[in-house]
Scaffold this motif. Structure first.
Motif, PDB file in Angstrom:
ATOM      1  N   ILE A 131       8.069  13.383  -0.207  1.00  0.00           N
ATOM      2  CA  ILE A 131       7.180  12.333   0.319  1.00  0.00           C
ATOM      3  C   ILE A 131       7.380  11.030  -0.456  1.00  0.00           C
ATOM      4  N   TRP A 132       7.614  11.154  -1.760  1.00  0.00           N
ATOM      5  CA  TRP A 132       7.908   9.964  -2.571  1.00  0.00           C
ATOM      6  C   TRP A 132       9.145   9.242  -2.039  1.00  0.00           C
ATOM      7  N   HIS A 133      10.190   9.989  -1.710  1.00  0.00           N
ATOM      8  CA  HIS A 133      11.388   9.367  -1.129  1.00  0.00           C
ATOM      9  C   HIS A 133      11.046   8.621   0.158  1.00  0.00           C
ATOM     10  N   LEU A 134      10.281   9.266   1.031  1.00  0.00           N
ATOM     11  CA  LEU A 134       9.949   8.649   2.318  1.00  0.00           C
ATOM     12  C   LEU A 134       9.126   7.382   2.137  1.00  0.00           C
ATOM     13  N   LEU A 135       8.149   7.436   1.253  1.00  0.00           N
ATOM     14  CA  LEU A 135       7.267   6.288   1.070  1.00  0.00           C
ATOM     15  C   LEU A 135       8.000   5.112   0.433  1.00  0.00           C
ATOM     16  N   ILE A 136       8.816   5.379  -0.581  1.00  0.00           N
ATOM     17  CA  ILE A 136       9.535   4.291  -1.235  1.00  0.00           C
ATOM     18  C   ILE A 136      10.506   3.623  -0.267  1.00  0.00           C
ATOM     19  N   ALA A 137      11.247   4.435   0.478  1.00  0.00           N
ATOM     20  CA  ALA A 137      12.180   3.853   1.446  1.00  0.00           C
ATOM     21  C   ALA A 137      11.431   3.097   2.536  1.00  0.00           C
ATOM     22  N   GLY A 138      10.293   3.652   2.982  1.00  0.00           N
ATOM     23  CA  GLY A 138       9.508   2.951   3.995  1.00  0.00           C
ATOM     24  C   GLY A 138       8.938   1.642   3.496  1.00  0.00           C
ATOM     25  N   SER A 139       8.493   1.594   2.249  1.00  0.00           N
ATOM     26  CA  SER A 139       7.944   0.344   1.710  1.00  0.00           C
ATOM     27  C   SER A 139       9.015  -0.731   1.614  1.00  0.00           C
ATOM     28  N   VAL A 140      10.258  -0.332   1.314  1.00  0.00           N
ATOM     29  CA  VAL A 140      11.342  -1.315   1.260  1.00  0.00           C
ATOM     30  C   VAL A 140      11.554  -1.951   2.633  1.00  0.00           C
ATOM     31  N   GLY A 141      11.469  -1.149   3.695  1.00  0.00           N
ATOM     32  CA  GLY A 141      11.622  -1.694   5.037  1.00  0.00           C
ATOM     33  C   GLY A 141      10.559  -2.715   5.382  1.00  0.00           C
ATOM     34  N   PHE A 142       9.342  -2.541   4.863  1.00  0.00           N
ATOM     35  CA  PHE A 142       8.276  -3.506   5.127  1.00  0.00           C
ATOM     36  C   PHE A 142       8.386  -4.745   4.241  1.00  0.00           C
ATOM     37  N   LEU A 172       0.824  -1.209   0.000  1.00  0.00           N
ATOM     38  CA  LEU A 172       0.000   0.000   0.000  1.00  0.00           C
ATOM     39  C   LEU A 172       0.863   1.266   0.000  1.00  0.00           C
ATOM     40  N   ILE A 173       1.930   1.239   0.788  1.00  0.00           N
ATOM     41  CA  ILE A 173       2.817   2.407   0.817  1.00  0.00           C
ATOM     42  C   ILE A 173       3.469   2.622  -0.549  1.00  0.00           C
ATOM     43  N   ALA A 174       3.933   1.541  -1.185  1.00  0.00           N
ATOM     44  CA  ALA A 174       4.550   1.657  -2.503  1.00  0.00           C
ATOM     45  C   ALA A 174       3.539   2.147  -3.538  1.00  0.00           C
ATOM     46  N   ALA A 175       2.298   1.642  -3.480  1.00  0.00           N
ATOM     47  CA  ALA A 175       1.273   2.088  -4.423  1.00  0.00           C
ATOM     48  C   ALA A 175       0.953   3.567  -4.229  1.00  0.00           C
ATOM     49  N   ALA A 176       0.889   4.015  -2.972  1.00  0.00           N
ATOM     50  CA  ALA A 176       0.636   5.430  -2.716  1.00  0.00           C
ATOM     51  C   ALA A 176       1.761   6.299  -3.275  1.00  0.00           C
ATOM     52  N   ALA A 177       2.987   5.826  -3.139  1.00  0.00           N
ATOM     53  CA  ALA A 177       4.119   6.584  -3.680  1.00  0.00           C
ATOM     54  C   ALA A 177       4.035   6.689  -5.201  1.00  0.00           C
ATOM     55  N   VAL A 178       3.680   5.589  -5.861  1.00  0.00           N
ATOM     56  CA  VAL A 178       3.579   5.610  -7.321  1.00  0.00           C
ATOM     57  C   VAL A 178       2.453   6.539  -7.764  1.00  0.00           C
ATOM     58  N   LEU A 179       1.314   6.517  -7.069  1.00  0.00           N
ATOM     59  CA  LEU A 179       0.200   7.393  -7.428  1.00  0.00           C
ATOM     60  C   LEU A 179       0.568   8.867  -7.257  1.00  0.00           C
ATOM     61  N   LEU A 180       1.265   9.202  -6.179  1.00  0.00           N
ATOM     62  CA  LEU A 180       1.706  10.581  -5.989  1.00  0.00           C
ATOM     63  C   LEU A 180       2.652  11.017  -7.111  1.00  0.00           C
ATOM     64  N   TYR A 181       3.573  10.133  -7.454  1.00  0.00           N
ATOM     65  CA  TYR A 181       4.572  10.461  -8.475  1.00  0.00           C
ATOM     66  C   TYR A 181       3.931  10.639  -9.844  1.00  0.00           C
ATOM     67  N   ALA A 182       2.922   9.817 -10.154  1.00  0.00           N
ATOM     68  CA  ALA A 182       2.364   9.807 -11.502  1.00  0.00           C
ATOM     69  C   ALA A 182       1.261  10.827 -11.703  1.00  0.00           C
ATOM     70  N   PHE A 183       0.470  11.143 -10.665  1.00  0.00           N
ATOM     71  CA  PHE A 183      -0.737  11.928 -10.890  1.00  0.00           C
ATOM     72  C   PHE A 183      -0.819  13.219 -10.074  1.00  0.00           C
TER      73      PHE A 183
END
Length: 764
Positions: A704-715, A680-691
């Motif tokens: 925020i994209w940086h934070l979300l992508i790095a956070g999704s990797v941790g999960f 979900l975190i990765a999908a939210a990051a992609v949606l922010l980046y694209a739209f």
């Protein structure tokens, strides 16, 4: 007369929203001489995904027209830099008449010959950052077409000779042209011996460069006798067109004679005023002449058999003030494209005597020099004034110098001649002038000194002012300053330069700070984009703790280059680059995609299936490098390798699910607390980046994209596989034997070691 029609067209081009002159589409046309009408057919159509864009919104299209040089446009109404002259142009807005196509027509009667430029653009948009290839965007294509109709075999008038003409009842006008050479101070056209009707019912019209219009300089011969029309300070080295037009409703044939007299102020035989200095007394190189045309006293070519011509023995007397002064040439020194310096012989300090002007000429080459900026600088040497209140005025005029007989006049314009005024005195000793996209040809600078008195300006007595003169051609104004970049652009074979501003600055020279980012804002945006990469520290720690050293190295690589890429990518002055920009961008993009790749491959847990799983890491690095080299911003070039990695993971998980006959990963805790939140975190990051990301919110949305992508990797990164402590390897026998092995990656490390099962038997 006989008309010839010519047709010109240009390839359709995609229009862009206006941000600066660098975002417009420029079209270059050439109109031949003797053209009586030019018709531009402006075709605009929409496209979306290779088909007609019927569903695309209607966006107005603005088209600018200018003769001689590109238009200097300002649709955003920003401020121009100081000392900048803005030449005028004509603008036309196109509206849509059909869902996917519209056509506009622009007519110019008797257009000026030479280069014409069209500039077109869409209105400014909200600055949304779209991902290339995500969806089919609407394209607005613009194609101009030009149709010209020109006259051939126009009768030529020769100075000092009479041409007889008979105008039949079915003819309404007769058109002539005469060439005006250099150093011509006056053109006088006269209609003589008008017969066939009372009071000579003819109109006499004169215009430079193109056939006359209804609003050109004209004279009604019925009300003036003799019928003489004079043009003072004519353009040098150009054709002048003479139109003799019959009044409506006049029957019968009208006969008349036409003659043209040119006042040549450079010939000593034409009673030069006694105070005009000779070449020796001026002590400077100069040249008189009439290159390319006939001057008064030259022998005309053979006469036309269809008309009668004979010389007029008495020249027209030169009125007071029609003298012209020696013109000092300049030396052209080309340094680079649009980087030209014009040096003055015996300069750059020039002396301006009190009794005569000092005239200089700057020659701009056709087409080559019109895409830059003409810069002029005057600096007065105050010590040369000897305490007098002297003001030095400079007039810059195109194609003819303006030297008024009235020494107290300070204007640089006449009814038919435009110019630019500069002035320096003891109080303001420096004056500058910048002309973006100047018209090519000869520019004349006339300098004269006047003394200020109680009654205005008067000629000075025995005071010779000294002025430092600098003239040069540059690509942009002040190289666009620190908040802009001067770009060299090309349309077909025509080069021009324009500023592209950044950090909220606008204007022709990036000097309008109405929407500029403050230093604090620039610093904040830089810190947010750089420090948000610190979020990769937890994934690095998790990877090291779980013995994923390859993944940890990739995350460190991504964190390092993303930080310094964004430090170098800032639009303002808060910029720090440790490498070339292109290298930093490539490494940032490669690290981001490699982070996704290695994370998904780690989630697939391929070590028991593929003995050399590191081959996939190397394969991913090569594929991603190739994709980035092909198109760094293309969607599918970047999404393809990521989908390939997800496919590998899906196949591996499906194989485990089939072999074990239950869902993999088997525990709901892994799904609920790790996989689902990470996805979900990765999908939210992609949606922010694209739209959601735009140019205005880029600095915090991308952070925020940086934070979300790095956070999704941790999960999403799987935990370290646990080895059973109760069931160790059996002692190895000598010779042939077997060794019991435990699958160290069973159940993603979530199975209790106490119930670990023997899953494989390894031959020792």
């Amino acid at each position: 007369g006989l008309f010839v029609t010519d047709y010109f067209t240009r390839t359709p081009r995609k229009l862009s929203p206006f941000r600066s002159f660098a975002s417009i589409e420029l079209f270059h046309f050439h109109i031949p001489e003797d053209t009586v009408i030019a018709v531009w057919n402006l075709i605009t159509f929409k496209e979306q995904g290779g088909t007609f864009g019927d569903q695309c919104p209607d966006r107005s299209i603005t088209v600018y027209f200018r003769s001689g040089a590109p238009s200097v446009i300002n649709p955003l109404h920003t401020h121009f830099p100081r000392d900048t002259a803005v030449p005028g142009s004509f603008a036309l807005t196109l509206t849509w008449t059909l869902p996917n196509r519209t056509t506009g027509v622009f007519n110019v009667t008797s257009p000026l010959p030479g280069d014409w430029f069209l500039a077109a653009h869409l209105p400014k948009d909200e600055g949304k950052i779209s991902v290339k290839g995500l969806y089919e965007e609407c394209q607005y294509l613009f194609q101009p077409q030009l149709i010209v109709q020109r006259l051939v075999n126009i009768a030529v008038l020769y100075p000092g000779h009479v041409t007889e003409q008979s105008m039949a009842p079915h003819n309404r006008s007769c058109l002539y042209k005469v060439f005006v050479p250099s150093y011509t101070s006056r053109v006088l056209v006269e209609v003589l011996r008008c017969r066939g009707a009372e009071a000579c019912p003819l109109w006499l019209r004169v215009r430079a460069k193109a056939p006359p219009l209804h609003n050109s300089t004209s004279l009604d011969c019925r009300e003036h006798s003799p019928c003489q029309l004079a043009q003072d300070l004519p353009f040098w080295q150009h054709w002048y067109y003479v139109l003799v037009e019959k009044h409506p409703g006049v029957p019968g044939t009208i006969s008349f004679q036409v003659t043209v007299q040119l006042t040549d102020c450079s010939r000593p035989s034409l009673a030069r005023p006694p105070f005009l200095p000779s070449s020796a007394s001026m002590n400077m190189p100069h040249s008189f002449g009439s290159v390319g045309g006939l001057a008064l006293g030259d022998s005309p070519p053979p006469t036309n058999t269809n008309s009668t011509k004979h010389s007029v023995p008495t020249p027209v007397a030169s009125p007071t003030g029609e003298q012209c002064w020696p013109v000092r040439p300049t030396l052209r020194n080309e340094l680079d494209t649009f980087s030209v310096h014009f040096y003055i012989f015996f300069g750059p300090n020039v002396s301006v005597p009190p009794d005569r002007p000092a005239v200089f000429v700057i020659n701009l080459l056709p087409v080559l020099d019109s895409g830059g900026v003409l810069n002029l600088e005057l600096r007065l040497n105050v010590s040369s004034l000897c305490g007098e209140n002297v003001t030095v005025f400079g007039c810059l005029n195109h194609e003819v110098p303006l030297t008024s007989a009235d020494n107290t006049s300070v204007t640089c314009e006449t009814e038919s001649l435009a110019g630019f005024l500069l002035s320096v005195n003891a109080t303001a000793s420096l004056s500058r002038l910048r002309i973006p996209y100047p018209q090519t040809g000869s520019w004349y600078l006339s300098l004269r000194s006047l003394c200020a008195t109680e009654h205005g300006f008067e000629p000075c007595n025995n005071v010779t002012a000294e002025v430092y003169l600098r003239a040069y051609l540059s690509p942009c104004i002040n190289d666009c300053g620190i908040y802009g970049q001067c770009k060299l652009l090309r349309t077909n074979n025509y080069l021009y330069a324009a500023c592209e501003c950044k950090a909220g600055w606008n204007g022709w020279g990036c000097t309008d700070n109405a929407e500029a980012f403050s230093y604090g804002f620039q610093l904040l945006s830089t810190l947010l984009l750089c420090l948000s990469n610190v979020m990769f520290v937890p994934p690095v720690a998790i990877a090291v703790r779980s013995h994923y050293l390859m993944e940890a190295a990739v995350y460190i690589f991504t964190m390092f280059f993303s930080t310094f890429y964004h430090a170098c990518d800032q639009p303002g002055i808060v910029v720090f680059c440790i490498m070339e920009y292109d290298v930093l961008q490539f490494c940032d993009f490669l690290g981001s995609l490699m982070s996704v790749w290695v994370t998904v491959i780690a989630m697939a847990r391929l070590q028991p299936v593929v003995k050399q799983a590191s081959v996939l890491y190397l394969l991913g690095a090569m594929l991603l490098s190739m994709a980035l080299q092909m198109d760094r911003h293309g969607l599918w070039n970047l999404l393809g390798p990521s989908l390939f990695a997800l496919g590998i993971m899906a196949v591996a998980w499906t194989a485990r699910t089939i072999r074990r006959r239950h869902c993999y990963p088997p525990t709901w805790k892994r799904w609920a607390f790790y996989l689902c939140p990470g996805a979900l975190i990765a999908a939210a990051a992609v949606l922010l980046y694209a739209f959601v990301e735009t140019e205005e919110n880029y600095f915090y949305i991308h952070s925020i994209w940086h934070l979300l992508i790095a956070g999704s990797v941790g999960f999403l990164l799987p935990p370290r596989a646990k080895t059973s402590r109760r069931l160790g390897p059996l002692p190895r026998r000598k010779g042939c034997g077997y060794q019991l092995c435990v699958n160290e990656q069973e159940e993603l490390g979530l199975v209790d070691p106490a119930v670990a099962s023997i899953s494989s038997i390894c031959t020792s």
